[in-house]
Design a protein around this motif. Sequence first.
Motif, PDB file in Angstrom:
ATOM      1  N   TYR A 148       0.844  -1.193   0.000  1.00  0.00           N
ATOM      2  CA  TYR A 148       0.000   0.000   0.000  1.00  0.00           C
ATOM      3  C   TYR A 148       0.884   1.250   0.000  1.00  0.00           C
ATOM      4  N   TYR A 149       0.521   2.193  -0.879  1.00  0.00           N
ATOM      5  CA  TYR A 149       1.287   3.424  -1.045  1.00  0.00           C
ATOM      6  C   TYR A 149       0.398   4.634  -0.765  1.00  0.00           C
ATOM      7  N   CYS A 150       0.943   5.606  -0.062  1.00  0.00           N
ATOM      8  CA  CYS A 150       0.244   6.882   0.054  1.00  0.00           C
ATOM      9  C   CYS A 150       0.821   7.851  -0.970  1.00  0.00           C
ATOM     10  N   SER A 151      -0.026   8.751  -1.401  1.00  0.00           N
ATOM     11  CA  SER A 151       0.339   9.725  -2.418  1.00  0.00           C
ATOM     12  C   SER A 151      -0.248  11.076  -2.034  1.00  0.00           C
ATOM     13  N   CYS A 152       0.518  12.118  -2.260  1.00  0.00           N
ATOM     14  CA  CYS A 152       0.101  13.448  -1.832  1.00  0.00           C
ATOM     15  C   CYS A 152       0.451  14.478  -2.899  1.00  0.00           C
ATOM     16  N   ASP A 153      -0.517  15.308  -3.248  1.00  0.00           N
ATOM     17  CA  ASP A 153      -0.307  16.418  -4.177  1.00  0.00           C
ATOM     18  C   ASP A 153      -0.002  17.646  -3.329  1.00  0.00           C
ATOM     19  N   ILE A 154       1.246  18.104  -3.420  1.00  0.00           N
ATOM     20  CA  ILE A 154       1.744  19.105  -2.471  1.00  0.00           C
ATOM     21  C   ILE A 154       2.414  20.252  -3.201  1.00  0.00           C
ATOM     22  N   PHE A 155       2.236  21.454  -2.665  1.00  0.00           N
ATOM     23  CA  PHE A 155       3.020  22.611  -3.100  1.00  0.00           C
ATOM     24  C   PHE A 155       4.052  22.868  -2.012  1.00  0.00           C
ATOM     25  N   SER A 156       5.324  22.751  -2.389  1.00  0.00           N
ATOM     26  CA  SER A 156       6.407  22.998  -1.443  1.00  0.00           C
ATOM     27  C   SER A 156       7.216  24.188  -1.896  1.00  0.00           C
TER      28      SER A 156
END
Length: 120
Positions: free
Chosen positions: A93-101
């Motif tokens: 299982y993988y988590c994924s995140c759409d992020i502005f850094s």
Amino acid sequence: QVQLVESGGGLVQPGGSLRLSCAASGSIITIYHMAWYRQAPGKQREFIAEAPTGGTKLYADSVKGRFIIATDIAEKKFFLQMNNLKPDDTAVYYCSCDIFSDDRGRNVFWGQGTQVTVSS
């Protein structure tokens, strides 16, 4: 640098429950979207659940009614509560995140994966 770290995988009997966690760290300014995917041996990675910030949660038909995605944006964490697990849920299982850094702008980041095995 943004990192996603998953935890909570393991071995569970059919019908059991597990709770996966994903913690995001780094120079994060905004989190737009959080999601979970999984990949079983010999199969392609598949979508499980998503939680757009301020949006409607969405689930794959295969887990609807059994899995719940939850988020804590302030703590930069999100979770996958998995109930009534079946052998077919066995996967990484993988988590994924759409992020502005502030160092890379907007990107989709992935965790390293955590193994979930459902077996008696």
